[in-house]
Write an enzyme that holds these catalytic residues in place. Structure first.
Site, PDB file in Angstrom:
ATOM      1  N   THR A   1      73.096  27.649  55.067  1.00  0.00           N
ATOM      2  CA  THR A   1      72.799  26.127  54.726  1.00  0.00           C
ATOM      3  C   THR A   1      72.402  25.466  56.307  1.00  0.00           C
ATOM      4  OG1 THR A   1      73.730  23.907  54.511  1.00  0.00           O
ATOM      5  CG2 THR A   1      75.125  25.751  55.058  1.00  0.00           C
ATOM      6  N   ASP A   2      71.770  24.428  55.905  1.00  0.00           N
ATOM      7  CA  ASP A   2      71.342  23.641  57.266  1.00  0.00           C
ATOM      8  C   ASP A   2      72.446  22.840  57.935  1.00  0.00           C
ATOM      9  OD1 ASP A   2      71.659  21.622  55.192  1.00  0.00           O
ATOM     10  OD2 ASP A   2      69.558  20.631  55.506  1.00  0.00           O
ATOM     11  N   GLU A   3      73.544  22.621  56.912  1.00  0.00           N
ATOM     12  CA  GLU A   3      74.681  22.027  57.344  1.00  0.00           C
ATOM     13  C   GLU A   3      75.331  22.495  58.796  1.00  0.00           C
ATOM     14  OE1 GLU A   3      77.424  20.185  54.676  1.00  0.00           O
ATOM     15  OE2 GLU A   3      75.716  19.864  53.026  1.00  0.00           O
TER      16      GLU A   3
ATOM     17  N   TYR B   1      83.572  22.812  54.827  1.00  0.00           N
ATOM     18  CA  TYR B   1      82.413  23.630  54.100  1.00  0.00           C
ATOM     19  C   TYR B   1      81.655  24.218  55.319  1.00  0.00           C
ATOM     20  CZ  TYR B   1      77.947  24.691  52.113  1.00  0.00           C
ATOM     21  OH  TYR B   1      76.794  25.312  51.696  1.00  0.00           O
TER      22      TYR B   1
ATOM     23  N   SER C   1      83.118  26.633  57.641  1.00  0.00           N
ATOM     24  CA  SER C   1      83.144  27.920  57.063  1.00  0.00           C
ATOM     25  C   SER C   1      81.823  28.828  56.725  1.00  0.00           C
ATOM     26  CB  SER C   1      83.923  27.909  55.691  1.00  0.00           C
ATOM     27  OG  SER C   1      83.275  27.236  54.802  1.00  0.00           O
ATOM     28  N   LYS C   2      80.818  27.894  56.367  1.00  0.00           N
ATOM     29  CA  LYS C   2      79.513  28.687  56.338  1.00  0.00           C
ATOM     30  C   LYS C   2      78.975  29.294  57.528  1.00  0.00           C
ATOM     31  CE  LYS C   2      77.157  29.094  53.245  1.00  0.00           C
ATOM     32  NZ  LYS C   2      76.918  30.242  52.358  1.00  0.00           N
TER      33      LYS C   2
ATOM     34  N   ASN D   1      68.992  20.880  51.209  1.00  0.00           N
ATOM     35  CA  ASN D   1      69.275  20.614  49.904  1.00  0.00           C
ATOM     36  C   ASN D   1      68.536  20.859  48.893  1.00  0.00           C
ATOM     37  OD1 ASN D   1      70.820  18.799  51.635  1.00  0.00           O
ATOM     38  ND2 ASN D   1      71.673  18.267  49.600  1.00  0.00           N
TER      39      ASN D   1
ATOM     40  N   VAL E   1      77.245   5.676  44.889  1.00  0.00           N
ATOM     41  CA  VAL E   1      76.508   6.042  46.221  1.00  0.00           C
ATOM     42  C   VAL E   1      77.728   5.751  47.193  1.00  0.00           C
ATOM     43  CG1 VAL E   1      74.627   5.071  47.647  1.00  0.00           C
ATOM     44  CG2 VAL E   1      74.280   5.120  45.216  1.00  0.00           C
TER      45      VAL E   1
ATOM     46  N   ARG F   1      82.009   9.167  52.350  1.00  0.00           N
ATOM     47  CA  ARG F   1      82.443  10.632  52.518  1.00  0.00           C
ATOM     48  C   ARG F   1      83.147  10.724  53.995  1.00  0.00           C
ATOM     49  NH1 ARG F   1      78.207  15.423  51.507  1.00  0.00           N
ATOM     50  NH2 ARG F   1      78.995  15.301  49.410  1.00  0.00           N
TER      51      ARG F   1
ATOM     52  N   HIS G   1      80.972  12.030  56.888  1.00  0.00           N
ATOM     53  CA  HIS G   1      79.813  12.279  56.434  1.00  0.00           C
ATOM     54  C   HIS G   1      78.584  12.478  57.415  1.00  0.00           C
ATOM     55  CE1 HIS G   1      77.290  10.637  52.678  1.00  0.00           C
ATOM     56  NE2 HIS G   1      76.776  11.795  53.109  1.00  0.00           N
TER      57      HIS G   1
HETATM   58  P1  NAD Z   1      77.588  27.269  43.493  1.00  0.00           P
HETATM   59  O1  NAD Z   1      78.603  26.723  43.816  1.00  0.00           O
HETATM   60  O2  NAD Z   1      76.551  26.597  42.392  1.00  0.00           O
HETATM   61  O3  NAD Z   1      77.538  28.721  42.924  1.00  0.00           O
HETATM   62  C1  NAD Z   1      78.343  29.667  43.835  1.00  0.00           C
HETATM   63  C2  NAD Z   1      78.879  30.888  43.034  1.00  0.00           C
HETATM   64  O4  NAD Z   1      79.576  31.669  43.701  1.00  0.00           O
HETATM   65  C3  NAD Z   1      79.374  30.322  41.761  1.00  0.00           C
HETATM   66  O5  NAD Z   1      78.984  31.327  40.658  1.00  0.00           O
HETATM   67  C4  NAD Z   1      80.797  31.078  41.944  1.00  0.00           C
HETATM   68  O6  NAD Z   1      81.574  31.533  40.675  1.00  0.00           O
HETATM   69  C5  NAD Z   1      80.673  32.209  42.864  1.00  0.00           C
HETATM   70  N1  NAD Z   1      81.800  32.421  43.793  1.00  0.00           N
HETATM   71  C6  NAD Z   1      82.526  31.750  44.385  1.00  0.00           C
HETATM   72  N2  NAD Z   1      83.477  32.312  45.274  1.00  0.00           N
HETATM   73  C7  NAD Z   1      83.221  33.792  44.658  1.00  0.00           C
HETATM   74  C8  NAD Z   1      83.839  34.858  45.386  1.00  0.00           C
HETATM   75  N3  NAD Z   1      84.863  34.921  45.973  1.00  0.00           N
HETATM   76  N4  NAD Z   1      83.329  36.170  44.797  1.00  0.00           N
HETATM   77  C9  NAD Z   1      82.135  36.125  44.070  1.00  0.00           C
HETATM   78  N5  NAD Z   1      81.663  34.940  43.749  1.00  0.00           N
HETATM   79  C10 NAD Z   1      82.327  33.782  44.008  1.00  0.00           C
HETATM   80  O7  NAD Z   1      76.501  27.143  44.909  1.00  0.00           O
HETATM   81  P2  NAD Z   1      74.892  27.108  45.125  1.00  0.00           P
HETATM   82  O8  NAD Z   1      74.565  25.511  45.057  1.00  0.00           O
HETATM   83  O9  NAD Z   1      74.348  28.024  44.040  1.00  0.00           O
HETATM   84  O10 NAD Z   1      74.951  27.823  46.456  1.00  0.00           O
HETATM   85  C11 NAD Z   1      74.580  29.197  46.636  1.00  0.00           C
HETATM   86  C12 NAD Z   1      74.500  29.398  48.162  1.00  0.00           C
HETATM   87  O11 NAD Z   1      73.627  28.878  48.580  1.00  0.00           O
HETATM   88  C13 NAD Z   1      75.999  29.040  48.818  1.00  0.00           C
HETATM   89  O12 NAD Z   1      76.256  30.210  49.632  1.00  0.00           O
HETATM   90  C14 NAD Z   1      75.488  27.924  49.596  1.00  0.00           C
HETATM   91  O13 NAD Z   1      76.237  27.659  50.740  1.00  0.00           O
HETATM   92  C15 NAD Z   1      74.272  28.014  49.832  1.00  0.00           C
HETATM   93  N6  NAD Z   1      73.276  26.890  49.922  1.00  0.00           N
HETATM   94  C16 NAD Z   1      73.354  26.051  48.737  1.00  0.00           C
HETATM   95  C17 NAD Z   1      72.391  24.777  49.052  1.00  0.00           C
HETATM   96  C18 NAD Z   1      72.508  24.000  47.821  1.00  0.00           C
HETATM   97  O14 NAD Z   1      71.706  22.653  47.963  1.00  0.00           O
HETATM   98  N7  NAD Z   1      73.074  24.087  46.697  1.00  0.00           N
HETATM   99  C19 NAD Z   1      71.529  24.781  49.947  1.00  0.00           C
HETATM  100  C20 NAD Z   1      71.580  25.596  50.972  1.00  0.00           C
HETATM  101  C21 NAD Z   1      72.492  26.811  51.067  1.00  0.00           C
HETATM  102  O1  DAU Z   2      72.081  20.636  53.122  1.00  0.00           O
HETATM  103  C1  DAU Z   2      72.596  21.837  52.228  1.00  0.00           C
HETATM  104  C2  DAU Z   2      73.742  21.476  51.322  1.00  0.00           C
HETATM  105  O2  DAU Z   2      73.316  20.645  50.325  1.00  0.00           O
HETATM  106  C3  DAU Z   2      74.409  22.799  50.819  1.00  0.00           C
HETATM  107  O3  DAU Z   2      74.859  23.594  51.720  1.00  0.00           O
HETATM  108  C4  DAU Z   2      75.569  22.320  49.894  1.00  0.00           C
HETATM  109  O4  DAU Z   2      76.131  23.484  49.486  1.00  0.00           O
HETATM  110  C5  DAU Z   2      75.081  21.468  49.012  1.00  0.00           C
HETATM  111  O5  DAU Z   2      76.189  20.980  48.130  1.00  0.00           O
HETATM  112  C6  DAU Z   2      74.421  20.083  49.607  1.00  0.00           C
HETATM  113  O6  DAU Z   2      75.427  19.683  50.096  1.00  0.00           O
HETATM  114  P1  DAU Z   2      75.412  17.693  50.245  1.00  0.00           P
HETATM  115  O7  DAU Z   2      76.607  17.245  50.589  1.00  0.00           O
HETATM  116  O8  DAU Z   2      74.496  17.405  51.082  1.00  0.00           O
HETATM  117  O9  DAU Z   2      75.133  17.718  48.616  1.00  0.00           O
HETATM  118  P2  DAU Z   2      75.818  16.481  47.656  1.00  0.00           P
HETATM  119  O10 DAU Z   2      74.837  16.768  46.415  1.00  0.00           O
HETATM  120  O11 DAU Z   2      77.333  16.752  47.380  1.00  0.00           O
HETATM  121  O12 DAU Z   2      75.423  15.027  48.351  1.00  0.00           O
HETATM  122  C7  DAU Z   2      74.120  14.889  48.695  1.00  0.00           C
HETATM  123  C8  DAU Z   2      74.254  13.516  49.391  1.00  0.00           C
HETATM  124  O13 DAU Z   2      74.478  12.458  48.416  1.00  0.00           O
HETATM  125  C9  DAU Z   2      75.246  13.488  50.627  1.00  0.00           C
HETATM  126  O14 DAU Z   2      74.937  12.784  51.520  1.00  0.00           O
HETATM  127  C10 DAU Z   2      76.378  12.887  49.611  1.00  0.00           C
HETATM  128  C11 DAU Z   2      75.871  11.715  48.803  1.00  0.00           C
HETATM  129  N1  DAU Z   2      76.515  11.584  47.651  1.00  0.00           N
HETATM  130  C12 DAU Z   2      77.075  12.693  46.810  1.00  0.00           C
HETATM  131  C13 DAU Z   2      77.864  12.338  45.715  1.00  0.00           C
HETATM  132  C14 DAU Z   2      78.281  13.703  45.184  1.00  0.00           C
HETATM  133  C15 DAU Z   2      76.478  10.282  47.026  1.00  0.00           C
HETATM  134  O15 DAU Z   2      76.409   9.377  47.731  1.00  0.00           O
HETATM  135  N2  DAU Z   2      77.613  10.144  45.936  1.00  0.00           N
HETATM  136  C16 DAU Z   2      77.817  11.107  45.422  1.00  0.00           C
HETATM  137  O16 DAU Z   2      78.782  11.020  44.298  1.00  0.00           O
END
Ligand code: NAD
Ligand code: DAU
Length: 353
Positions: free
Chosen positions: A132-134, A158, A161-162, A187, A214, A289, A292
């Site tokens: 992730t970019d985070e 989060y 840990s990544k 995202n 928000v 958050r 944040h």
């Molecule tokens: P998600 O939470 O939707 O899915 C995670 C999946 O991993 C689930 O199916 C869960 O059951 C499985 N899982 C969790 N713990 C596990 C374990 N110990 N062993 C096996 N399976 C396990 O997440 P996502 O949004 O699909 O993200 C997938 C990957 O991409 C993550 O590594 C996340 O850090 C990364 N990522 C996500 C975003 C985003 O915007 N969602 C952006 C950049 C990177």
């Molecule tokens: O940047 C990549 C990341 O994007 C991934 O690594 C994460 O797995 C993914 O969950 C996502 O993280 P964010 O924290 O950016 O996503 P989230 O959808 O939770 O929140 C997006 C933005 O919106 C963030 O600035 C927080 C804000 N937010 C979120 C929720 C859930 C709100 O304002 N209200 C809300 O209720």
């Protein structure tokens, strides 16, 4: 065969579906099926011999070794993670367990498996880690976007840990010669995203006539990428990425959260009008958050220059597809919102009002 972990989650299931739509190379899919994993995402693959699903933990080295030995994949793609920042704030333990210890177990199994491969298969093997970019922390309004050389400065449990998992992956390349590839993406949004993340949460709350929460002033900036573009980037990095390298993936689409929420309201006003007014009237500012990050932005030029990848969707096309997908899949939403989902919503939003 390729070995995907976390392939029942949001990005993982989109990846598996896209992969099998374009290739006949089978997928072994290992997922623990946490609250975020959902086999309904993969229902279209039922009876498809190219998809083999196993429920299990990436940190279970014995299980992973047995699967590797039996199926002999040419690559591991690690999507599995705890992925929601708010959950990591309220309970970081699972994030340490899966994202750090789990990735360590997976790397150890991969190392043992690869050491037994013949030389050509050993060299061709890839361990692709989806990150992730985070991990780069937060940007000021005028800072340049994150590049592959930006120093890591994670701010949430989060992202920390990544970051730790990225460092382990890097170390396995330098120490053991593991042919690793790491992608750091911004995202994602699109079909099958669990409705605890901003975009699907806003769509489902709006349709239910509930407040659209928000955080803070809503001026935090994220770079949004349609999920199938992320999947295409991962396929390209797997195909042609240089072992040991990292690649930033982004949508060239920075937006403030409030603008994202207003865009969603505008689309919903047209696609599913609400009796008595605009969905905008549901926008509710709530407590921020903790810690944040203010702004993320990705410089994805390396991936374009070296591997020729660019996103195919604009935010306008991607977000319209996404809203229409959620409107057409209300049963999927209702299904994932049953049970523990309600407890999470109560816990996360209770003290924000
Ligand atoms: P998600 O939470 O939707 O899915 C995670 C999946 O991993 C689930 O199916 C869960 O059951 C499985 N899982 C969790 N713990 C596990 C374990 N110990 N062993 C096996 N399976 C396990 O997440 P996502 O949004 O699909 O993200 C997938 C990957 O991409 C993550 O590594 C996340 O850090 C990364 N990522 C996500 C975003 C985003 O915007 N969602 C952006 C950049 C990177
Ligand atoms: O940047 C990549 C990341 O994007 C991934 O690594 C994460 O797995 C993914 O969950 C996502 O993280 P964010 O924290 O950016 O996503 P989230 O959808 O939770 O929140 C997006 C933005 O919106 C963030 O600035 C927080 C804000 N937010 C979120 C929720 C859930 C709100 O304002 N209200 C809300 O209720």
């Amino acid at each position: 065969m390729i070995f995907v972990t976390g392939g029942a989650g949001f990005i993982g299931s989109n990846f598996v579906l896209d992969w099998l739509a374009q290739s006949d190379e089978p997928v072994l899919n290992l997922d623990k099926l946490t609250y975020a994993g959902n086999l309904k995402n993969l229902v279209s693959l039922e009876g498809d011999a190219r998809h083999l699903f196993v429920r299990g933990d990436i940190g279970d080295k014995e299980l992973v070794l047995e699967l590797l030995g039996r199926h002999k994949p040419r690559a591991i793609l690690n999507f599995a993670a705890e992925s929601h920042v708010d959950r990591s704030i309220l309970g970081p333990g699972e994030f340490i367990q899966t994202n750090i210890n789990g990735t360590f177990g997976l790397l150890e199994a991969a190392r043992a498996y690869r050491s037994e491969l013949p030389e050509s298969a050993k060299n061709a093997f890839r361990f692709l880690h989806v990150s992730t970019d985070e991990v780069y922390g937060t940007l000021g309004p005028n800072d340049p976007p994150f590049s592959e050389t930006t120093a890591y400065a994670p701010n949430s449990p989060y992202s920390a840990s990544k970051a730790a998992s990225d460092h382990l992956v890097r170390a396995y390349h330098h120490t053991y010669g593991m042919p690793v590839l790491t992608t750091n993406c911004s995202n994602n949004y699109g079909p099958y995203q669990f409705p605890e993340k901003l975009i699907p949460l806003v769509i489902s709350n709006a349709l239910a006539g509930q407040p659209l929460p928000v955080y803070g002033d809503g001026q935090q900036v994220r770079d949004w990428l349609y999920v199938s573009d992320h999947c295409a980037a991962i396929r390209r990095v797997l195909e042609a990425g240089k072992p040991g390298e990292t690649y930033n993936v982004g949508g060239w689409n920075e937006m403030a959260n409030l603008d994202v929420v207003h865009t969603l309201c505008g689309i919903l006003d047209r696609e599913a009008p609400r009796a008595g007014g605009s969905y905008r009237e549901l926008v509710t500012f709530v407590a921020d958050r903790p810690g944040h990050d203010r702004r993320y932005a990705i410089d994805a030029r390396k991936l374009e220059r070296e591997l020729g990848w660019r996103p195919a969707e604009t935010f306008e096309t991607g977000i319209l597809k996404t809203v229409r997908w959620y409107l057409g899949n209300q049963e999927w939403v209702r299904d994932v919102q049953s049970g523990a989902y309600q407890d999470w919503i109560a816990q996360n939003y209770r003290d924000r009002e």
